[in-house]
Design a protein around this motif. Sequence first.
Motif, PDB file in Angstrom:
ATOM      1  N   GLY A 147       0.814  -1.207   0.000  1.00  0.00           N
ATOM      2  CA  GLY A 147       0.000   0.000   0.000  1.00  0.00           C
ATOM      3  C   GLY A 147       0.849   1.259   0.000  1.00  0.00           C
ATOM      4  N   GLY A 148       1.914   1.256   0.797  1.00  0.00           N
ATOM      5  CA  GLY A 148       2.812   2.407   0.840  1.00  0.00           C
ATOM      6  C   GLY A 148       3.528   2.627  -0.474  1.00  0.00           C
ATOM      7  N   VAL A 149       3.994   1.542  -1.111  1.00  0.00           N
ATOM      8  CA  VAL A 149       4.722   1.640  -2.383  1.00  0.00           C
ATOM      9  C   VAL A 149       3.812   2.175  -3.485  1.00  0.00           C
ATOM     10  CG1 VAL A 149       5.819   0.291  -4.212  1.00  0.00           C
ATOM     11  CG2 VAL A 149       6.405  -0.139  -1.817  1.00  0.00           C
ATOM     12  N   VAL A 150       2.609   1.609  -3.610  1.00  0.00           N
ATOM     13  CA  VAL A 150       1.674   2.023  -4.666  1.00  0.00           C
ATOM     14  C   VAL A 150       1.311   3.497  -4.516  1.00  0.00           C
ATOM     15  CG1 VAL A 150      -0.665   1.721  -5.571  1.00  0.00           C
ATOM     16  CG2 VAL A 150       0.746  -0.284  -5.047  1.00  0.00           C
ATOM     17  N   ALA A 151       1.010   3.925  -3.286  1.00  0.00           N
ATOM     18  CA  ALA A 151       0.635   5.317  -3.061  1.00  0.00           C
ATOM     19  C   ALA A 151       1.811   6.260  -3.314  1.00  0.00           C
ATOM     20  CB  ALA A 151       0.116   5.490  -1.632  1.00  0.00           C
ATOM     21  N   ALA A 152       3.010   5.849  -2.920  1.00  0.00           N
ATOM     22  CA  ALA A 152       4.191   6.700  -3.116  1.00  0.00           C
ATOM     23  C   ALA A 152       4.486   6.903  -4.595  1.00  0.00           C
ATOM     24  CB  ALA A 152       5.397   6.074  -2.417  1.00  0.00           C
ATOM     25  N   LEU A 153       4.511   5.813  -5.372  1.00  0.00           N
ATOM     26  CA  LEU A 153       4.784   5.927  -6.800  1.00  0.00           C
ATOM     27  C   LEU A 153       3.671   6.677  -7.524  1.00  0.00           C
ATOM     28  CD1 LEU A 153       6.981   3.815  -6.083  1.00  0.00           C
ATOM     29  CD2 LEU A 153       6.483   2.693  -8.251  1.00  0.00           C
ATOM     30  N   GLY A 154       2.429   6.389  -7.149  1.00  0.00           N
ATOM     31  CA  GLY A 154       1.303   7.048  -7.800  1.00  0.00           C
ATOM     32  C   GLY A 154       1.265   8.539  -7.537  1.00  0.00           C
ATOM     33  N   LEU A 155       1.483   8.934  -6.292  1.00  0.00           N
ATOM     34  CA  LEU A 155       1.434  10.354  -5.937  1.00  0.00           C
ATOM     35  C   LEU A 155       2.616  11.105  -6.558  1.00  0.00           C
ATOM     36  CD1 LEU A 155      -0.399  12.220  -4.371  1.00  0.00           C
ATOM     37  CD2 LEU A 155       0.959  11.786  -2.315  1.00  0.00           C
ATOM     38  N   ALA A 156       3.802  10.480  -6.555  1.00  0.00           N
ATOM     39  CA  ALA A 156       4.965  11.117  -7.181  1.00  0.00           C
ATOM     40  C   ALA A 156       4.729  11.326  -8.676  1.00  0.00           C
ATOM     41  CB  ALA A 156       6.213  10.261  -6.957  1.00  0.00           C
ATOM     42  N   ALA A 157       4.178  10.318  -9.349  1.00  0.00           N
ATOM     43  CA  ALA A 157       3.902  10.435 -10.786  1.00  0.00           C
ATOM     44  C   ALA A 157       2.865  11.528 -11.056  1.00  0.00           C
ATOM     45  CB  ALA A 157       3.420   9.096 -11.333  1.00  0.00           C
ATOM     46  N   LEU A 158       1.836  11.589 -10.243  1.00  0.00           N
ATOM     47  CA  LEU A 158       0.792  12.596 -10.414  1.00  0.00           C
ATOM     48  C   LEU A 158       1.354  14.007 -10.251  1.00  0.00           C
ATOM     49  CD1 LEU A 158      -2.190  13.433 -10.694  1.00  0.00           C
ATOM     50  CD2 LEU A 158      -2.409  13.098  -8.204  1.00  0.00           C
ATOM     51  N   VAL A 159       2.093  14.224  -9.166  1.00  0.00           N
ATOM     52  CA  VAL A 159       2.650  15.552  -8.910  1.00  0.00           C
ATOM     53  C   VAL A 159       3.719  15.894  -9.950  1.00  0.00           C
ATOM     54  CG1 VAL A 159       3.953  16.937  -7.235  1.00  0.00           C
ATOM     55  CG2 VAL A 159       2.131  15.419  -6.448  1.00  0.00           C
ATOM     56  N   GLY A 160       4.524  14.915 -10.349  1.00  0.00           N
ATOM     57  CA  GLY A 160       5.534  15.148 -11.372  1.00  0.00           C
ATOM     58  C   GLY A 160       4.917  15.580 -12.689  1.00  0.00           C
ATOM     59  N   GLY A 161       3.798  14.954 -13.053  1.00  0.00           N
ATOM     60  CA  GLY A 161       3.101  15.347 -14.269  1.00  0.00           C
ATOM     61  C   GLY A 161       2.521  16.740 -14.180  1.00  0.00           C
ATOM     62  N   LEU A 162       1.927  17.076 -13.028  1.00  0.00           N
ATOM     63  CA  LEU A 162       1.314  18.393 -12.855  1.00  0.00           C
ATOM     64  C   LEU A 162       2.341  19.516 -12.825  1.00  0.00           C
ATOM     65  CD1 LEU A 162      -1.383  17.525 -10.130  1.00  0.00           C
ATOM     66  CD2 LEU A 162      -1.773  17.989 -12.559  1.00  0.00           C
ATOM     67  N   MET A 163       3.546  19.227 -12.320  1.00  0.00           N
ATOM     68  CA  MET A 163       4.571  20.265 -12.203  1.00  0.00           C
ATOM     69  C   MET A 163       5.478  20.351 -13.426  1.00  0.00           C
ATOM     70  SD  MET A 163       5.725  19.933  -8.200  1.00  0.00           S
ATOM     71  CE  MET A 163       6.567  21.523  -8.234  1.00  0.00           C
ATOM     72  N   GLY A 164       5.226  19.532 -14.435  1.00  0.00           N
ATOM     73  CA  GLY A 164       6.026  19.587 -15.637  1.00  0.00           C
ATOM     74  C   GLY A 164       7.335  18.828 -15.560  1.00  0.00           C
ATOM     75  N   TYR A 165       7.552  18.100 -14.464  1.00  0.00           N
ATOM     76  CA  TYR A 165       8.773  17.310 -14.318  1.00  0.00           C
ATOM     77  C   TYR A 165       8.697  16.035 -15.144  1.00  0.00           C
ATOM     78  CZ  TYR A 165      12.728  15.110 -11.859  1.00  0.00           C
ATOM     79  OH  TYR A 165      13.919  14.503 -11.552  1.00  0.00           O
ATOM     80  N   GLY A 166       7.488  15.532 -15.300  1.00  0.00           N
ATOM     81  CA  GLY A 166       7.267  14.288 -16.021  1.00  0.00           C
ATOM     82  C   GLY A 166       6.853  13.186 -15.073  1.00  0.00           C
ATOM     83  N   ALA A 167       5.707  12.555 -15.340  1.00  0.00           N
ATOM     84  CA  ALA A 167       5.209  11.503 -14.458  1.00  0.00           C
ATOM     85  C   ALA A 167       6.161  10.316 -14.427  1.00  0.00           C
ATOM     86  CB  ALA A 167       3.818  11.060 -14.907  1.00  0.00           C
ATOM     87  N   LYS A 168       6.632   9.884 -15.602  1.00  0.00           N
ATOM     88  CA  LYS A 168       7.527   8.737 -15.670  1.00  0.00           C
ATOM     89  C   LYS A 168       8.850   9.023 -14.979  1.00  0.00           C
ATOM     90  CE  LYS A 168       9.514   7.619 -19.608  1.00  0.00           C
ATOM     91  NZ  LYS A 168       9.674   7.109 -20.994  1.00  0.00           N
ATOM     92  N   GLU A 169       9.408  10.221 -15.222  1.00  0.00           N
ATOM     93  CA  GLU A 169      10.687  10.586 -14.606  1.00  0.00           C
ATOM     94  C   GLU A 169      10.561  10.651 -13.086  1.00  0.00           C
ATOM     95  OE1 GLU A 169       9.387  11.945 -17.234  1.00  0.00           O
ATOM     96  OE2 GLU A 169      10.871  11.448 -18.771  1.00  0.00           O
ATOM     97  N   ALA A 170       9.454  11.201 -12.604  1.00  0.00           N
ATOM     98  CA  ALA A 170       9.255  11.305 -11.150  1.00  0.00           C
ATOM     99  C   ALA A 170       9.152   9.925 -10.519  1.00  0.00           C
ATOM    100  CB  ALA A 170       7.996  12.114 -10.857  1.00  0.00           C
ATOM    101  N   ALA A 171       8.439   9.018 -11.174  1.00  0.00           N
ATOM    102  CA  ALA A 171       8.279   7.670 -10.625  1.00  0.00           C
ATOM    103  C   ALA A 171       9.596   6.903 -10.655  1.00  0.00           C
ATOM    104  CB  ALA A 171       7.208   6.910 -11.407  1.00  0.00           C
TER     105      ALA A 171
END
Length: 436
Positions: A147-171
């Motif tokens: 549960g911790g891993v899924v939420a961490a990767l998912g939230l990082a990808a979401l925020v990375g996409g919204l901030m222009g960093y890139g969802a894949k790169e953030a994950a």
Amino acid sequence: MSISEATLSGQLVERQGYKIMGIPVVLFTVISAVVLGASFMDVLPQGMIGAFPIMMIMGAILNEIGNRMPIVKDYLGGGPIVVIFGSAALVTYGIVPEASKDIMVNFIKGEGFLSFYIAALITGSILGMDKKLLLKAALRYFPVILGGVVAALGLAALVGGLMGYGAKEAALYVALPIMGGGMGAGAVPLSQIFGDALAVDPGEILSKMVPALALGNAMAIVIAGLLNRIGKKMTHLSGNGKLMINQNDVKEDEASSELNLKSMGIGLLIASTFFILGIILEKFIPIHSYALMIIAVAVAKSLGVIPKQYEDCAAQWFKFVMANFTPALLVGIGVAYTDLNAVISALSVTYVVLVFFTVLGSVIGAGFVGKMTGFYPIEAAITGGLCMANMGGTGDVAVLSSCNRMELMPFAQISSRIGGAFMLILATAILKLFLS
């Protein structure tokens, strides 16, 4: 003793006043002057005879400062976080002599003080645990990690996409290394996996991962202190170091034998033997020796192969080590494993936000699943979340010290070792998915 003698004795104690490590401040100052004087004269002895006193003194002073600093003591973990980052700063900026730094680094890494400490905690805490409780908790714990891993990767990808960093790169370059189980068992093999899959130099990949790892470790320590504070305010969320909600209904046995020197010596031998057993098993089973040690101790506890009196000995040794050596070990973590320059170099707004949401995701995911599986959310978030997001074994000690829950070390180590191995498998699968 007569009443007048008792009164006089009490007055003498009062006159001794302020104490550090249980030692009157005047005597502690004299001891510190001798040890620190030897350090600055470059005559501090090599090995544990030199490392122990300087690390204990630095740990005691920094711990005292941290436990008295406003905001820090209430919200950021107090003493432990100041010990780690304070000792790291003293070394980074050249205040501690290089020779003394080398003695401490060698003691932690080369002479295995960290392993010595963790072996005592794992063995003593598991053998001192209720057998039924251990079995129930183990079966429910792995969904908490997931549960911790899924939420961490998912939230990082979401925020990375919204901030222009890139969802894949953030994950891939932020969340995966943070959740990967530390440096040696996480970031280094991850960089090799990435390098092979992407046909690039693993060193280049590692240089991208190290800042995330260091900053994530720092945030995990701070958030652990905050969770401890939240647990004191919202008591229904916290078990005060107990993982399972129904654990309060189980009367856990205190060590039935009285504390004595012989028992602690036996406990040291038992802890060291289990540590060596883990190393032997690693030759035949491709799992980290810490994880195998946990399994071996848990099996021994479950089968009742160790008589109760010797379980008590291991528990006594664990309590002795935790009470006396924790600040010294935190100094070693700060000196040997905390790279302030890497943390500082990563302090761009976007990067810090991504790391924060990764660690926050681990807390939310592990805490939520933990609640669903019968664990206290704060304890589940600390062990299944923050102990995945920190820097392996050293991070486990720092995180659990920051939130004052060192008895959770066995579950923290499951996260760091078995959970870290799971992340390597997951990384391989994710790369294949992205590259297909």
